[in-house]
Design an enzyme around this catalytic site. Structure first.
Site, PDB file in Angstrom:
ATOM      1  N   LYS A   1      77.253   6.566  27.697  1.00  0.00           N
ATOM      2  CA  LYS A   1      78.194   7.183  26.750  1.00  0.00           C
ATOM      3  C   LYS A   1      79.209   8.047  27.481  1.00  0.00           C
ATOM      4  CE  LYS A   1      75.288   7.268  22.580  1.00  0.00           C
ATOM      5  NZ  LYS A   1      73.950   6.851  23.066  1.00  0.00           N
TER       6      LYS A   1
ATOM      7  N   GLU B   1      66.256  15.448  24.803  1.00  0.00           N
ATOM      8  CA  GLU B   1      65.900  14.121  25.329  1.00  0.00           C
ATOM      9  C   GLU B   1      65.301  14.232  26.734  1.00  0.00           C
ATOM     10  OE1 GLU B   1      69.137  11.326  25.487  1.00  0.00           O
ATOM     11  OE2 GLU B   1      67.779   9.609  25.395  1.00  0.00           O
TER      12      GLU B   1
ATOM     13  N   HIS C   1      69.868   8.174  25.278  1.00  0.00           N
ATOM     14  CA  HIS C   1      70.785   8.370  24.154  1.00  0.00           C
ATOM     15  C   HIS C   1      71.947   9.233  24.644  1.00  0.00           C
ATOM     16  CE1 HIS C   1      71.984   8.176  20.073  1.00  0.00           C
ATOM     17  NE2 HIS C   1      71.856   9.460  19.831  1.00  0.00           N
TER      18      HIS C   1
ATOM     19  N   CYS D   1      72.864   6.217  14.482  1.00  0.00           N
ATOM     20  CA  CYS D   1      73.096   5.902  15.897  1.00  0.00           C
ATOM     21  C   CYS D   1      71.949   5.119  16.526  1.00  0.00           C
ATOM     22  CB  CYS D   1      73.356   7.196  16.645  1.00  0.00           C
ATOM     23  SG  CYS D   1      74.638   8.153  15.801  1.00  0.00           S
TER      24      CYS D   1
ATOM     25  N   HIS E   1      80.462   7.465  22.161  1.00  0.00           N
ATOM     26  CA  HIS E   1      79.294   7.176  21.330  1.00  0.00           C
ATOM     27  C   HIS E   1      79.669   6.153  20.255  1.00  0.00           C
ATOM     28  CE1 HIS E   1      75.737   7.374  19.102  1.00  0.00           C
ATOM     29  NE2 HIS E   1      75.570   8.679  18.967  1.00  0.00           N
TER      30      HIS E   1
ATOM     31  N   PHE F   1      70.907  10.433  13.031  1.00  0.00           N
ATOM     32  CA  PHE F   1      70.829  11.365  11.909  1.00  0.00           C
ATOM     33  C   PHE F   1      69.804  10.834  10.903  1.00  0.00           C
ATOM     34  CE2 PHE F   1      75.507  12.962  12.369  1.00  0.00           C
ATOM     35  CZ  PHE F   1      75.134  13.728  13.461  1.00  0.00           C
TER      36      PHE F   1
END
Lengths: 76, 412
Positions: free
Chosen positions: B336, B315, B304, B164, B341, B400
């Site tokens: 998002k 975050e 994010h 991502c 996403h 990830f």
């Protein structure tokens, strides 16, 4: 639809060219096909006419007319 | 060192096709999330909705055989990439082609092609019926490959993949390439289109996706108390990045400066971020330092903000650690909430929204902010866009593998 017309239609659709440009004397290369597109085209013939081409057969087909003749022969 | 500026933008997202369409939807706080229409019968899946690009006809950008041969992420990449090039007005010809690169972030690549080929050819042992375009049509770097073919750009050409965070790594690499003089311009962005059962089943197994099937439009609710996971989306976004002197010499419109880039790794866990957010903290601080920016310069952060329980708390913590008191005077939002996403394309479209915030002085909202999570206590621009002058913005991305990447934009 005649076999000639069917072959022409498959070529036009697979290569994304107008059907009227697919004349018997044209080679696949002249119609814009690269080697990958030719493999894809052969698969389309195999699916449509329920035939199987070995690598030698596939390699021998370079023009529209050769394809028409080959399919006529094998399905006769 | 050479400055790198943004001269063009192109985007397709669940909010629509094209830059102005997207920006209008963002300012109106629209949701792009809907029940799945890209494949039949999602009823067996725990999640049955996604962010899907509406009314997209790839044949507007390529021939019917090309549409058939290339995976959907390539369709979206070409549409958005060509818009960015056209928007920039840069003419790529023999005089500059070898100085124009293309770097594209892709997280997963051609999952739809993979799924279809395995289910219809491999599972049935029709090995001889696998398309010769299967491999070229799904590999991730065919996105920059096709864009180079369609635009003539002959500079460095490759794909950054970091889940991502992919598109932010692409921007970082483009920044470095232009700064170092390897390229004078780079078509940089991200593309992803993996709304297929395989992907959804995989993320469902991780309990990563929202399962709010009775209310898709409110499912993506970053920083909200009742958030229950992210919402899968698809799309592509591209920036035309250019060396400042080249852009000014040709009289290009400049939308902002790509000022800084920061990237780190967590060395912690395959999917969970470090709870204290220190990997993200370091990436954000690096981006600020790299761009010569003070903390007080930052007026907006495109977070994010995935809408997963873990990310949004972590975050928020990271932003507070980086900014201290200033964390409460800057605005943070997660677009998002509207797009879902976009994985490898997430940072790409979010960079564009950040640049548009700078251009127009409008902060994108975080929609679906119904009730604040006590641990998420920043100004998230809840529910409605807001006017505010922004001179510098950060766009943050995590992936990830424990990868963190942030970019900083400055008004020009």
């Amino acid at each position: 639809m005649s076999l000639d017309a069917k072959v022409t239609e498959i070529i036009a659709e697979n290569l994304g060219v107008p059907a009227e440009s697919v004349t018997p004397d044209k080679s696949f290369e002249e119609l814009g096909a690269d080697s990958l597109a030719v493999v894809e085209l052969v698969m389309a013939f195999e699916d449509e006419f329920d035939i199987e081409l070995d690598d030698g057969d596939a390699a021998s087909l370079k023009t529209v007319q050769q394809t028409i003749d080959f399919v006529k022969n094998i399905t006769a | 060192m050479r400055k790198v500026v943004v001269t063009g933008m192109g985007i397709v997202s669940p909010l629509g096709i094209g830059l102005e369409t997207n920006w209008k939807a963002i300012q109106e706080g629209k949701s792009g999330i809907a029940p799945i229409f890209l494949f039949d019968d999602p009823s067996g899946l725990a999640t049955q909705f996604a962010g899907q690009v509406p009314d997209f006809d790839a044949a507007q950008w390529m021939t019917p055989p090309e549409v058939r041969r290339y995976d959907r992420f390539l369709h979206l990449a070409v549409a958005a990439g060509l818009e960015a090039v056209e928007h920039s007005g840069l003419v790529i010809d023999d005089s500059n082609a070898k100085r124009v690169g293309c770097i594209v972030g892709v997280g997963l690549g051609g999952m739809p092609s993979l799924e279809q080929t395995i289910s219809t050819r491999i599972a049935t042992q029709k090995y001889r019926r696998v398309s010769p375009f299967f491999i070229p049509g799904l590999i991730a770097n065919m996105a920059p490959g096709l864009l180079s073919i369609y635009t003539g750009a002959r500079g460095e050409n490759w794909t950054a993949t970091s889940a991502c965070a992919s598109a932010n790594h692409a921007f970082g690499a483009a920044l470095r390439s232009i700064q170092a003089g390897a390229c004078d311009a780079v078509i940089a962005g991200g593309a992803e289109a993996v709304v297929v059962p395989t992907t959804i089943a995989g993320f469902n197994a991780m309990k990563a996706l929202s399962t709010r099937n009775d209310s898709p439009e409110t499912a993506s609710r970053p920083f909200d108390k009742d958030r229950d996971g992210f919402v899968l989306g698809e799309g592509a976004g591209f920036l035309m990045l250019e060396a400042e002197e080249m852009a000014t010499a040709r009289g290009a419109t400049i939308y902002g400066e790509l000022a800084g880039f920061g990237a780190t790794g967590d060395a912690h866990h395959i999917t969970a971020p470090r709870p204290d957010g220190s990997g993200a903290v370091d990436a954000l601080e690096m981006a600020l330092a790299d761009g010569g920016l003070n903390k007080e310069d930052i007026g907006y952060i495109n977070a994010h903000g995935t809408s997963t329980p873990a990310n949004d708390v972590m975050e928020t913590r990271a932003i507070k650690t980086v900014f201290g008191d200033h964390a409460h005077s800057l605005a943070v939002s997660s677009t998002k909430s509207m797009t879902g996403h976009l994985l490898g394309a997430a940072a790409a479209v979010e960079a564009i929204y950040s640049l548009m915030a700078i251009r127009d002085g409008v902060l994108p909202p975080t929609i679906n902010h119904f009730e604040a999570d006590p641990e998420c206590d920043l100004d998230y621009v809840a529910n409605e866009a807001r006017q505010a002058k922004v001179t510098a913005a950060l766009s943050n991305s995590l992936g990830f593998g424990g990868t963190n990447a942030a970019v900083a934009f400055r008004s020009y």
